[in-house]
Design a protein around this motif. Structure first.
Motif, PDB file in Angstrom:
ATOM      1  N   LYS A  13      49.683 135.593   4.644  1.00  0.00           N
ATOM      2  CA  LYS A  13      49.165 134.210   4.179  1.00  0.00           C
ATOM      3  C   LYS A  13      50.094 134.004   5.693  1.00  0.00           C
ATOM      4  O   LYS A  13      50.536 133.090   5.989  1.00  0.00           O
ATOM      5  N   GLU A  40      41.537 132.284  15.638  1.00  0.00           N
ATOM      6  CA  GLU A  40      40.479 131.263  14.995  1.00  0.00           C
ATOM      7  C   GLU A  40      40.177 132.038  13.339  1.00  0.00           C
ATOM      8  O   GLU A  40      39.558 131.215  13.071  1.00  0.00           O
ATOM      9  N   THR A  42      41.456 133.300  12.132  1.00  0.00           N
ATOM     10  CA  THR A  42      42.779 133.565   9.906  1.00  0.00           C
ATOM     11  C   THR A  42      42.736 131.975   9.514  1.00  0.00           C
ATOM     12  O   THR A  42      42.783 131.209  10.396  1.00  0.00           O
ATOM     13  N   GLU A  43      42.804 131.754   8.509  1.00  0.00           N
ATOM     14  CA  GLU A  43      43.305 130.934   7.978  1.00  0.00           C
ATOM     15  C   GLU A  43      45.041 130.838   6.835  1.00  0.00           C
ATOM     16  O   GLU A  43      45.378 130.005   6.690  1.00  0.00           O
ATOM     17  N   SER A  44      45.652 131.644   8.283  1.00  0.00           N
ATOM     18  CA  SER A  44      46.416 132.223   7.928  1.00  0.00           C
ATOM     19  C   SER A  44      47.913 130.592   8.800  1.00  0.00           C
ATOM     20  O   SER A  44      46.862 130.431   9.572  1.00  0.00           O
ATOM     21  N   ARG A  70      43.532 123.346  17.225  1.00  0.00           N
ATOM     22  CA  ARG A  70      43.144 123.776  16.515  1.00  0.00           C
ATOM     23  C   ARG A  70      43.348 124.281  14.574  1.00  0.00           C
ATOM     24  O   ARG A  70      42.130 124.755  14.167  1.00  0.00           O
ATOM     25  N   VAL A  71      44.148 124.823  14.628  1.00  0.00           N
ATOM     26  CA  VAL A  71      44.755 125.350  13.440  1.00  0.00           C
ATOM     27  C   VAL A  71      46.341 124.046  12.997  1.00  0.00           C
ATOM     28  O   VAL A  71      45.703 123.777  11.624  1.00  0.00           O
ATOM     29  N   ARG A  75      50.443 124.324  10.205  1.00  0.00           N
ATOM     30  CA  ARG A  75      49.778 125.610   9.886  1.00  0.00           C
ATOM     31  C   ARG A  75      50.514 126.385  11.527  1.00  0.00           C
ATOM     32  O   ARG A  75      50.260 127.896  11.404  1.00  0.00           O
TER      33      ARG A  75
END
Length: 102
Positions: A13, A40, A42-44, A70-71, A75
């Motif tokens: 994660k 971009e 990854t959801e980590s 972007r995140v 995050r």
């Protein structure tokens, strides 16, 4: 991507981006496209480890702003910032805007 600028460590994660050396305009241009693409994809949580960074130009600040947009700042984590580099973040207003503390 040049290994002398950034190395990636992908955990369950957490995506660690360990930067090295001076992050001047030329070096940032070399890594920007691949770095943004990897982030971009990854959801980590994205962790910028600045332990080995000796200088950060406005080009790197632009990368930080792009990643943050972007995140989201929830995050994006930036750690191990050299005092001289921290001054650049503070002078630009990014230190407080990203919730990086004192």
């Amino acid at each position: 991507m040049p290994s002398d600028v950034v190395q990636f460590s992908d955990g369950e994660k957490l995506l660690v981006c360990a930067f090295m050396g001076p992050l001047n305009a030329e070096r940032c241009q070399q890594i920007q496209e691949d770095l943004i693409g990897k982030i971009e994809a990854t959801e980590s949580v994205v962790h910028f480890d600045m332990k080995e960074v000796t200088f950060a130009s406005s080009s790197f600040l632009r990368i930080v702003l792009t990643v943050n947009k972007r995140v989201g700042k929830e995050r994006l984590k930036i750690t191990n910032v050299d005092p001289q580099v921290k001054k650049v973040f503070k002078m630009s207003g990014l230190w407080d805007a990203l919730g990086m503390g004192s």
